[in-house]
Design a protein around this motif. Structure first.
Motif, mmCIF file in Angstrom:
data_model
loop_
_atom_site.group_PDB
_atom_site.id
_atom_site.type_symbol
_atom_site.label_atom_id
_atom_site.label_comp_id
_atom_site.label_asym_id
_atom_site.label_seq_id
_atom_site.Cartn_x
_atom_site.Cartn_y
_atom_site.Cartn_z
ATOM 1 N N ALA A 1 0.802 -1.222 0.000
ATOM 2 C CA ALA A 1 0.000 0.000 0.000
ATOM 3 C C ALA A 1 0.833 1.270 0.000
ATOM 4 N N ILE A 2 2.127 1.148 0.164
ATOM 5 C CA ILE A 2 2.982 2.330 0.236
ATOM 6 C C ILE A 2 4.311 2.011 -0.432
ATOM 7 N N ASP A 3 4.922 3.002 -1.036
ATOM 8 C CA ASP A 3 6.222 2.818 -1.694
ATOM 9 C C ASP A 3 7.294 2.706 -0.612
ATOM 10 N N ILE A 4 7.714 1.475 -0.326
ATOM 11 C CA ILE A 4 8.645 1.256 0.778
ATOM 12 C C ILE A 4 10.026 1.840 0.482
ATOM 13 N N ALA A 5 10.364 1.975 -0.790
ATOM 14 C CA ALA A 5 11.645 2.597 -1.139
ATOM 15 C C ALA A 5 11.653 4.061 -0.719
ATOM 16 N N GLN A 6 10.527 4.726 -0.863
ATOM 17 C CA GLN A 6 10.447 6.121 -0.430
ATOM 18 C C GLN A 6 10.479 6.221 1.093
ATOM 19 N N VAL A 7 9.887 5.253 1.760
ATOM 20 C CA VAL A 7 9.968 5.227 3.223
ATOM 21 C C VAL A 7 11.434 5.077 3.646
ATOM 22 N N ALA A 8 12.145 4.181 2.984
ATOM 23 C CA ALA A 8 13.561 3.984 3.293
ATOM 24 C C ALA A 8 14.358 5.260 3.041
#
Length: 411
Positions: free
Chosen positions: A345-352
């Motif tokens: 549900a969310i771009d985990i690369a952007q979270v990282a």
């Protein structure tokens, strides 16, 4: 281009330069990195440092010159074999790291196959997709073909799929305890049973788990047999400088019996100096690394390792619960100290990327996309801080405020 200085510098100058050089290093003592570091407290670190320096100049290549190191290595190997259910005929050696341990196991399997399967010209080994790249690295150097087999939906190795990949040139099967990407323990007993049916060499890569899984199991964790207690396991690798908490440059490669161990050795005599013989890939070995491993193992003992393991498992559970509370998904069912998570549900690369801006050195997973943590005691006191920053990073990513932050690969 840097040149050797014409005149040497004082230690005070060098000390200052070196301190300045590390200004850009990750702050591992504050738990900012989830890879590379294995910390068990300042007491343990101090023991490792003192033992290392005590044998700083001695060379593990010369056991006759330094019987102290020969004794330390023998003790370390014996303690490790006992921990991993090696029998009276089990053998092993210390190496400089997991890659060398894996290389030697692959080399031993190849040389065994030269005797057991002389018609095989280009050996073939079957490994799960999650197996460490060191198997491909070793195979590339040794003239061996590697076939990586997809893992199951739970990220565990698929023993049936590995069996289906076996061909007339296959000499070796591999399982991980645990696999580095998702922290799950492969079904070692199932893979070993396949190896036994086909008369193949079976290696267990316990570089991560060799010095934590036995204690987690003793604490009641539902971990199946993964070591020499499993019939069919021929060799293992277990890193002392990971959850053995020794100084870096220390691992072990282990064999069920002397018959398997004999394929590891190398000997050469066609030169003026006489016989040159080693059990390892390298010649010179840091005496400090051998001594530090021996000292730390004796300093901690079973009770010490068990206590640290309990704290690590509690830390992993706390971070895992917090990650799930934030709506993220943990990949697989991690059993030890590695935790990977992501989200559809969310771009985990952007979270990282956003986490990186707050000083976290973020390990990244490719399949499936995720964030990877390999925990140690530096993470115990910062659980809430990490989860708070993760919550902030997720909100930033949802708002489209993420920006790319380049970091080197963490493998």
């Amino acid at each position: 281009m840097t040149s050797l200085p014409k005149q040497g510098k004082s230690w005070s100058e060098l000390d200052g330069e070196m301190d300045a050089a590390r200004d850009g290093d990750v702050d591992w003592r504050r738990g900012r990195v989830g890879v590379y570091i294995h910390y068990a407290g300042d007491e343990v670190l101090d023991v490792a440092k003192k033992a290392y320096l005590k044998f700083f100049s001695e060379n593990g290549l010369g056991p006759r010159a330094f019987p102290s190191l020969a004794r330390f290595e023998s003790d370390v190997v014996a303690m490790t074999l006992r921990l991993l259910h090696g029998g009276s005929d089990a053998r092993g050696a210390m190496t400089t790291g997991g890659t060398e341990s894996i290389f030697l196991a692959v080399k031993s399997a190849r040389d065994w196959a030269r005797v057991a399967r002389p018609a095989v010209e280009r050996p073939h080994i079957v490994v799960p997709q999650t197996a460490h790249p060191a198997f491909n690295k070793a195979a590339d150097w040794l003239g061996i073909e590697v076939q990586r087999v997809p893992v199951g939906a739970d990220f565990h190795a698929d023993a049936d799929a590995m069996a289906a990949a076996i061909g007339p040139r296959t000499i070796m099967l591999v399982g991980s305890a645990p696999a580095f990407p998702h922290g799950v323990m492969d079904p070692i007993a199932d893979i070993a049973a396949v190896a036994l049916r086909h008369d193949l060499w079976m290696h267990v890569d316990a570089c991560v788990g060799g010095f934590i899984a036995p204690f987690a199991k003793a604490l009641g964790e539902p971990i199946g047999d993964f070591d020499f207690a499993v019939p069919g396991v021929v060799s293992m690798s277990a890193d002392l400088h990971k959850y053995g908490y020794a100084a870096k440059g220390a691992s072990t490669v282990l064999y069920r019996d002397a018959a398997a161990f004999k394929f590891q050795a190398y000997s050469f005599s066609d030169w003026p100096r006489g016989v040159y013989a080693t059990q390892t890939l390298v010649g010179t070995r840091a005496g400090g690394a051998i001594a530090a491993a021996w000292a730390v193992m004796n300093f901690l003992g079973e009770d010490g390792y068990r206590a640290i393991t309990r704290r690590l498992l509690d830390t992993r559970r706390a971070i895992g619960a917090g990650v799930e509370k934030l709506g993220l998904e943990i990949w697989g069912r991690p059993e030890l100290s590695i935790l990977s998570y992501g989200s559809a549900a969310i771009d985990i690369a952007q979270v990282a990327d956003r986490l990186s801006t707050r000083g976290w050195f973020v390990g990244r997973l490719v399949e499936p996309p995720g964030i990877h943590l390999m925990l140690n005691l530096t993470h115990e006191p910062i659980v809430e801080e990490y989860l708070g920053d993760l919550d902030w990073a997720m909100n930033e990513a949802r708002a489209g405020r993420a920006r790319k932050v380049e970091q080197p690969a963490t493998y």
